[in-house]
Scaffold this active site. Structure first.
Site, short mmCIF file in Angstrom:
data_model
loop_
_atom_site.label_atom_id
_atom_site.label_comp_id
_atom_site.label_asym_id
_atom_site.label_seq_id
_atom_site.Cartn_x
_atom_site.Cartn_y
_atom_site.Cartn_z
N PHE A 120 70.20 10.33 -13.02
CA PHE A 120 70.72 9.11 -12.42
C PHE A 120 69.61 8.14 -12.02
O PHE A 120 69.88 6.99 -11.66
CB PHE A 120 71.67 9.43 -11.27
CG PHE A 120 72.80 10.32 -11.72
CD1 PHE A 120 73.34 10.18 -12.99
CD2 PHE A 120 73.31 11.32 -10.90
CE1 PHE A 120 74.36 11.01 -13.45
CE2 PHE A 120 74.33 12.16 -11.34
CZ PHE A 120 74.86 11.99 -12.62
N HIS A 144 60.17 -23.24 -15.56
CA HIS A 144 61.56 -23.56 -15.27
C HIS A 144 61.68 -24.63 -14.18
O HIS A 144 62.19 -24.35 -13.08
CB HIS A 144 62.30 -22.29 -14.83
CG HIS A 144 62.24 -21.18 -15.83
ND1 HIS A 144 61.11 -20.43 -16.04
CD2 HIS A 144 63.18 -20.70 -16.69
CE1 HIS A 144 61.35 -19.54 -16.99
NE2 HIS A 144 62.59 -19.68 -17.40
N LEU A 148 66.46 -10.39 -12.97
CA LEU A 148 67.37 -10.99 -11.98
C LEU A 148 68.18 -9.97 -11.18
O LEU A 148 68.31 -8.81 -11.56
CB LEU A 148 68.29 -11.98 -12.68
CG LEU A 148 67.56 -13.25 -13.16
CD1 LEU A 148 68.46 -14.08 -14.07
CD2 LEU A 148 67.09 -14.10 -11.98
N SER A 190 65.19 -25.32 -12.50
CA SER A 190 65.68 -24.27 -11.60
C SER A 190 65.03 -24.37 -10.23
O SER A 190 65.53 -23.82 -9.25
CB SER A 190 65.38 -22.89 -12.19
OG SER A 190 65.96 -22.77 -13.47
N LEU A 240 74.41 -24.12 -14.04
CA LEU A 240 73.91 -23.90 -15.40
C LEU A 240 72.97 -22.71 -15.47
O LEU A 240 71.96 -22.66 -14.76
CB LEU A 240 73.20 -25.15 -15.90
CG LEU A 240 74.12 -26.36 -16.10
CD1 LEU A 240 73.30 -27.62 -16.34
CD2 LEU A 240 75.07 -26.12 -17.26
N SER A 258 72.53 18.06 -2.73
CA SER A 258 72.02 18.62 -3.98
C SER A 258 70.51 18.49 -4.06
O SER A 258 69.83 19.35 -4.62
CB SER A 258 72.63 17.88 -5.18
OG SER A 258 73.96 18.27 -5.38
N GLU A 263 72.34 3.48 -7.29
CA GLU A 263 70.92 3.82 -7.46
C GLU A 263 70.03 2.61 -7.62
O GLU A 263 68.86 2.63 -7.24
CB GLU A 263 70.76 4.75 -8.67
CG GLU A 263 71.45 6.11 -8.53
CD GLU A 263 72.96 6.09 -8.78
OE1 GLU A 263 73.50 5.04 -9.18
OE2 GLU A 263 73.61 7.14 -8.56
N HIS A 321 67.75 18.47 -10.83
CA HIS A 321 68.66 18.84 -11.92
C HIS A 321 68.11 18.41 -13.28
O HIS A 321 68.81 17.78 -14.07
CB HIS A 321 70.05 18.24 -11.69
CG HIS A 321 70.74 18.81 -10.48
ND1 HIS A 321 70.30 18.54 -9.20
CD2 HIS A 321 71.79 19.63 -10.36
CE1 HIS A 321 71.07 19.18 -8.34
NE2 HIS A 321 71.97 19.86 -9.00
#
Lengths: 613, 613
Positions: free
Chosen positions: A384, A29, A117, A32, A178, A338, A359, A408
Site C-alpha cells: 500500500f 506559467h 498537484l 497562473s 482554466l 498489523s 496513504e 507484509h
C-alpha cells in the site's frame, strides 16, 4: 480599507515580476500567477507573520504553494518581503538558480517541493498539526489551484484536517476556471467547491478573488476562526488577470510572453512603484526545531528459541526509541495492529497520527512534519506504499527526513493473495537517489536497523515480514548501512548465495542440505539492500570456486536486491543469477507460494546444482 | 414485501457459507461479509440481471466488490446463483482454488481484482461509462466498505461519475463502523457520508442495511433513478451482524472463527434451508464484446530533415489506429495538449474520456473499460503515472489490457525541473510481470510501436519524449517486441553502447566523435526496453574487442534499461557499465541537465575512453 491603492500597486508589482521573470526564462506559467496576485498581496501585506531571517522559526506562519507551477509568484512574494533583490528573479528556471520551474528546497522559503498537484493541502495539514500538538501560535496557509482539486489526495487531506480539528489551517482556492488543456470540471461554479469543502467539515468563505475588500474580510475571518474547523476560502479569479489579452483566455497555460507581448503587458499595467515591499509582521519569539539525540541502547531482549515477526519487533523498537527521541512521530493508515505501531500509540498518543486508509495524505503529512524537525515513521503494508508513490517521489525531492516501514512483503504472506503482497517496494524506493533500504531477517537485526534508520538523516525504507522468524544474531552483532553478515562459510564454498529477509532462512536450509551432499556454499544476509555490501560480495565471489553468485529474494525479478547486487559487481567478470518472483502469485500457504515462485529451499538447491555442474 | 421470510433465509445461508469457508481456510474476513449479507441478498434476489453462462454478456448487470476482503460474500452470492456448488467454497484461500483471499480474474465473475481498497467505484464507473457510450441497458453496482471511503480515489471517482452523468451507477456503502484497527473516522454517522456524496453530485439514500424493506425500497429507487446523477445508497450496518459474539464487536476484523466458535455461530443462525438459490433475472439478449482487427498500415509520412516529438507522433498514430479499431479508447488527465491525445479527441469524442487531474481514477476506469473488451490508452506525463502506481499494480493483477503512455521522460524535459521528470517509470512498469516497455527515439519507431502495443494483449508501457528528435528510420524498418536496431557498427568496434530514447542521439554523436579519433563503437537502439534484445546484445558483446557494454539512459540508475540489460547478460562473463541519472535534477536546458546527469555525448566519450584504456 485604508491602503487600497497601495495594495493595488503591490499586486501590480507582483504581476510585473511574474511576467518579466517568465519572459526572461522563455517558459513558465505567468497566467497562473496573475490569478492569485491580488489574494497573495493582501495575505503578505496584512496577515502573514514571518521571521525572514529564520525560515524554520516555529513561530512563523507557513505558506505552502500547492499549485507549484505558480512558482514565480512565490519567488516574487518573498522577494518583496526582502529576502533577495527582485532583479535576481531574472535567473528564473536557469541552470544554477534557486528559482526553479517549480519550488524545491534550494529555495529555503518553500515548505515542500511542489509541482505534482494536489499535495499542498497535506503539507499544510502536517505543518498545522505540529502547531496543534505543540501549542504553537502560527497559521498554516496553502494556496491551491482549481484544477488540482480533482486529485483525490485533496479530499484525503480535507478529511484529515477536519477530523483532527486543524482550525489553524487556511486553504485558499484560486479558482481561475482554466486548467492546462481546457476548462476545469466545474469552471467558475465556486459553489461546487464550497459544497464539497463544507461537506468535508470546513468553514467555507466564497469571494471575488480580485476584490481586495472581500479578500481582506475573508482572511480576517479565517484568522479569527473559532469554529474548531479548518477554513477554505474559495476565490473566483481570472487566469491572466490584469492583462487584457491574457485574462480569462484559453490557450495561455504554461506559456511565457514573448518580448514584444511583455512590453504590451507592462504598458497595460502602467506605472509601477518598484520600491514597494511587504513589511511582514514579525514573529514575537524565535524558536527553532530542536534536535534530540538518539540513544542506541535498547531494553529489548529476545529468547533464543522463540520466533519473532520483524514487523512486531519494529513496533516495539520504534516505541523504545520514541522514549529517547521526542522528535519521533508515527503515522498509521489503519493497520497499526498489523504493523504494530499500536505499541507507539499506547505510549505516545501525542506523537501518533492516525491517517486512516489514505496513504497519499499520510506520506505528505509526514513531509510537513519533517519540515519542522520531526522524524516521521510512516508504516503500512509495503503493497500500500505504492498508493503513495508520487507523494514519496515528491517528498524525496523535498529532501524530507522520512522513515518508511512496509510490512507484509512478498509471497510469504500467504493466503491473502497478490493484492496484499509487497513485491515492487524495493524498486519503488530503490530508484530514488540516496534512499537507504533495509530488510532485517530476525528480531535482533530489526532492532539495530530501526536505530540506524532513525540516526540517518534522509530517506530510509525498511521491509518487514508477516511470518515469525528464528533468531539469527546475538545482540552484540554490529550492523551498518551498506553492511551484510556472512552466515555460512567454509574453506571450499562452490558459490555464494546472497539473500535478504525471509529468503535468508531458505538459503540457510539449502546450505545445510547441500552440505550433507558434500557441497559447501557461502550464505550472506544482505540486510542492507541499498547500498548493498559490494566489498563483501566481491570478496565472497573471489573466494568461491565457481565465482558465481545467486541472489534470492521475495520481490519481483526486476528492481529488487538482485539488480542492486548485479550492478555492484557488473564491472567485474562474475556470473550472477537472480532468483525472484516472476509471476502474479495467488492464495496459498507461505511454503506453497515460495515454492511456486521458485524462491524456496528446493529451488535454491536445484539452482545451485545446475550452476556447479 | 412478500418474500421477507425467504429473503431472511437466503441471507442466513449467505452468512453460513461466509463463516464455514473462512473457518475452513483458517483465515479471512467473515465479519466484513456479514454486515453486507442482507443488502446483497436483496440485490441478487430481486434486481441483479445476469446471464450466468456468459459473464461478459454486455447485457449483464455488473457487480463490483470494492471491499475485496469480503470475497467469501462474492463467492457465496454467485454460488447461490448457481455458478458452482456451495461445497466448493471450502477450498477458499487454498492453493489452486479459484476462491482466493481477495477476488482475482481466475474467479471469472469478478469485474476486477480488488483488495487494495478504494478502487471499486472507479471500476464500476468505467463499466457504467461503456453502457452510457454504447447505449447498453445494464446497471453497474458496486459494494464499498466505510473504511475505504477515506481513500482519495473514491472522491476522484465520485466527481468523475457525477460529471459524466453515470445515472446507471449504483454505489452501496456498507457502513459497519469498524475498520481493521478500530473505529472508522465517522463511525456510524452515515449522514457524514451522505453529505459528502451529495456534495459530489450523487443522489443519496440512507438506510438501515439490515432492514429488508428499506434495502428493497432503496434499490428500487436507485434502479428507477431518473435524475441523471449516480446513486449512493448509504447503509448503516453492523460488522458481524447476526452472530451475537461478533456483532458490532471490535477485534474481529480479518479473523476466522475457530471450529468451536463456528459451531456456536451456526447454532445461533438456526436452521438454514441449504437448497435456497438466487434465480437471477436473465438478460434479454446476448451480446459479447467484439474484437476489432488492427490494421498496421499508416497514412503517416515524415519529412526526412524535419524533427518530430515522439509524444506528438503518438497522438497522431493512436488517432489513425482509432479509425481501424473501434475498441480503442483514450483517457486523459488534463494534459491532452502535452501528450497530444487531443488529436484523438477531435476525431473520436465518443471514445475519448476526460478524467481531469485524477490519475488514480483514470487508471482504474481503464481497467473497467478493458473488462468489457475495450483497448484503453492511458496517457499523461510519465512522472504522474507514479500517482497511480497502486492502481497500475492492481490493474495488472486484474489482467487488464491497458496501454500506458508516459510523456516528458527524463531530465531532457529541461526547465520545468524534477517534479515533472519521469525518471522512475521503467522501474514502475518493469517490476510488473510480463509488462512490455517501449521507448521510441524517433517518429517512425513511434508509429510502429503504437501499432505493436495495440496488437499485444496485456500491459504495455511506452515512454515518449518532450523534445523533438531527428528521424532515424525509414518507414520500411521492422520493429518487434524484444527487438532492437543497430545504428552504428564496424568491423572493429571496441565496445557496444546500448541506448534508448533521447540517449540514442547522444550515443550516435559520441560514436561519430570517437570515430574521428579512430575509435569505433557499436551503437544499439534498445527501443524494446522489456523484453530487451538479449540475442543482439550478446552478439554485439562478442563481436566487440573489449566485450564491454555501456548502457546509457535518461532514467534513474536503479530499475531502468541498464538493469534489464545487465540481467540479460549476467549469466555470461561480460562487463556492463550503467550510465543513468543518479541525482535529483533541477531546472536548466536539456543540454545542461543531460550533461549534469552524466548521460550526454561528452560523458559517453569520457566513459568509453576510460573503459578501453
Amino acid at each position: 480599507m485604508e491602503q487600497l491603492n497601495e495594495l493595488q500597486d503591490k499586486s501590480k508589482l507582483i504581476r510585473k515580476w511574474c511576467l518579466i521573470s517568465t519572459t526572461e526564462a522563455e517558459s513558465g506559467h505567468p497566467t497562473s500567477c496573475l490569478s492569485a496576485a491580488d489574494i497573495s498581496a493582501v495575505l503578505f501585506d496584512k496577515y502573514f507573520t514571518y521571521d525572514i531571517g529564520n525560515p524554520l522559526n516555529l513561530f512563523n506562519d507557513r505558506f505552502v504553494l500547492s499549485k507549484g507551477h505558480a512558482a514565480p509568484l512565490l519567488y516574487t512574494l518573498f522577494g518583496m518581503a526582502g529576502a533577495y533583490p527582485l532583479e535576481e528573479l531574472k535567473t528564473l528556471r536557469k541552470f544554477g538558480s534557486r528559482f526553479e520551474g517549480h519550488p524545491v528546497p534550494e529555495f529555503i522559503y518553500t515548505e515542500a517541493a511542489t509541482g505534482s498537484l494536489g499535495q499542498g493541502l497535506s503539507v499544510a495539514a502536517g505543518l498545522a498539526m505540529v502547531a496543534k500538538r505543540e501549542n504553537l501560535p502560527y497559521k498554516s496557509y496553502v494556496l491551491l489551484g482549481d484544477g488540482e482539486l480533482a486529485e483525490g489526495q485533496i479530499w484525503e487531506a480535507a478529511n484529515f484536517a477536519s477530523y483532527h480539528k486543524l482550525d489553524n489551517l487556511i486553504a485558499i482556492m484560486d479558482v481561475n476556471r482554466l486548467a492546462q488543456s481546457g476548462e476545469t470540471m466545474f469552471g467558475h461554479h465556486i459553489e461546487k467547491y464550497a459544497d464539497r469543502f463544507r461537506a468535508f467539515g470546513f468553514e467555507t468563505i466564497t469571494i471575488d478573488g480580485h476584490n481586495f475588500e472581500e479578500v481582506d474580510k475573508a482572511l480576517e475571518k479565517a484568522c479569527n476562526n473559532k469554529s474548531d474547523k479548518p477554513v477554505a476560502i474559495i476565490a473566483k479569479t481570472f487566469k491572466g488577470k490584469g492583462i487584457s489579452f491574457l485574462e480569462n483566455k484559453d490557450g495561455w497555460h504554461g506559456k511565457a510572453l514573448k518580448k514584444e507581448e511583455l512590453q504590451k503587458a507592462l504598458a497595460e499595467l502602467g506605472e509601477v512603484d518598484d520600491s514597494l515591499r511587504f513589511n511582514l509582521i514579525k514573529t514575537s519569539q524565535i524558536k527553532l526545531p530542536e534536535k534530540t539525540a538518539v540513544n542506541d541502547s535498547f531494553d529489548l531482549s529476545f529468547e533464543k528459541n522463540k520466533e519473532y515477526a520483524t514487523r512486531e519487533v519494529f513496533g516495539e523498537a520504534v516505541t523504545q526509541l520514541g522514549k529517547k527521541n521526542t522528535n519521533i512521530y508515527v503515522l498509521d493508515g489503519d493497520v497499526k495492529n498489523s504493523t504494530f505501531t499500536e505499541e507507539f500509540l499506547k505510549v505516545f498518543p501525542d506523537r501518533f497520527v492516525e491517517c486512516y486508509i489514505a496513504e497519499q495524505n499520510m506520506v505528505t503529512v509526514a513531509a510537513g512534519l519533517s519540515r519542522l524537525g520531526k522524524i516521521p515513521f510512516v508504516a503500512t503494508f509495503a503493497a500500500f506504499l505504492t498508493r503513495a508513490a508520487d507523494q514519496i517521489r515528491m517528498a524525496r525531492v523535498s529532501e524530507a527526513n522520512i522513515k518508511f516501514v512496509g510490512s507484509h512483503v512478498g509471497v510469504s504472506i500467504g493466503e491473502d493473495g497478490p493484492s496484499q503482497m509487497g513485491l515492487e517496494d524495493i524498486a519503488l524506493f530503490g530508484t530514488l537517489p540516496g534512499t537507504i533500504i533495509f530488510q532485517p531477517a530476525d528480531a535482533v537485526s530489526t532492532v539495530k536497523l530501526v536505530s540506524l534508520m532513525t540516526n540517518h538523516h534522509g530517506f530510509v525504507y525498511m521491509r518487514t515480514l508477516r511470518p515469525k522468524t528464528a533468531l539469527l544474531y546475538d545482540v552484540a552483532q554490529e550492523f551498518k548501512i551498506g553492511g551484510s553478515c556472512i552466515l555460512r562459510q567454509s574453506g571450499d564454498d562452490v558459490l555464494t548465495i546472497a539473500a535478504s529477509g525471509i529468503t535468508v532462512f531458505e538459503a540457510l536450509k539449502a546450505a545445510d542440505e547441500l552440505k550433507k551432499e558434500g557441497i559447501n556454499v557461502c550464505v550472506m544476509d544482505c540486510y542492507s539492500v541499498n547500498p548493498v555490501d559490494k566489498t563483501t560480495l566481491i570478496k565472497c565471489l573471489k573466494e568461491t570456486k565457481k565465482q558465481i553468485l545467486i541472489t534470492v529474494e521475495d520481490h519481483f525479478t526486476h528492481g529488487g536486491l538482485g539488480d542492486f547486487v548485479i550492478a555492484a559487481v557488473s564491472d567485474m567478470n562474475f556470473r550472477v543469477e537472480k532468483m525472484a518472483v516472476s509471476i502474479i502469485s495467488r492464495s496459498g500457504s507461505k511454503e506453497q507460494l515460495m515454492n511456486q515462485a521458485g524462491i524456496d529451499v528446493s529451488a535454491i538447491i536445484i539452482k545451485t546444482k545446475e550452476l556447479i555442474k
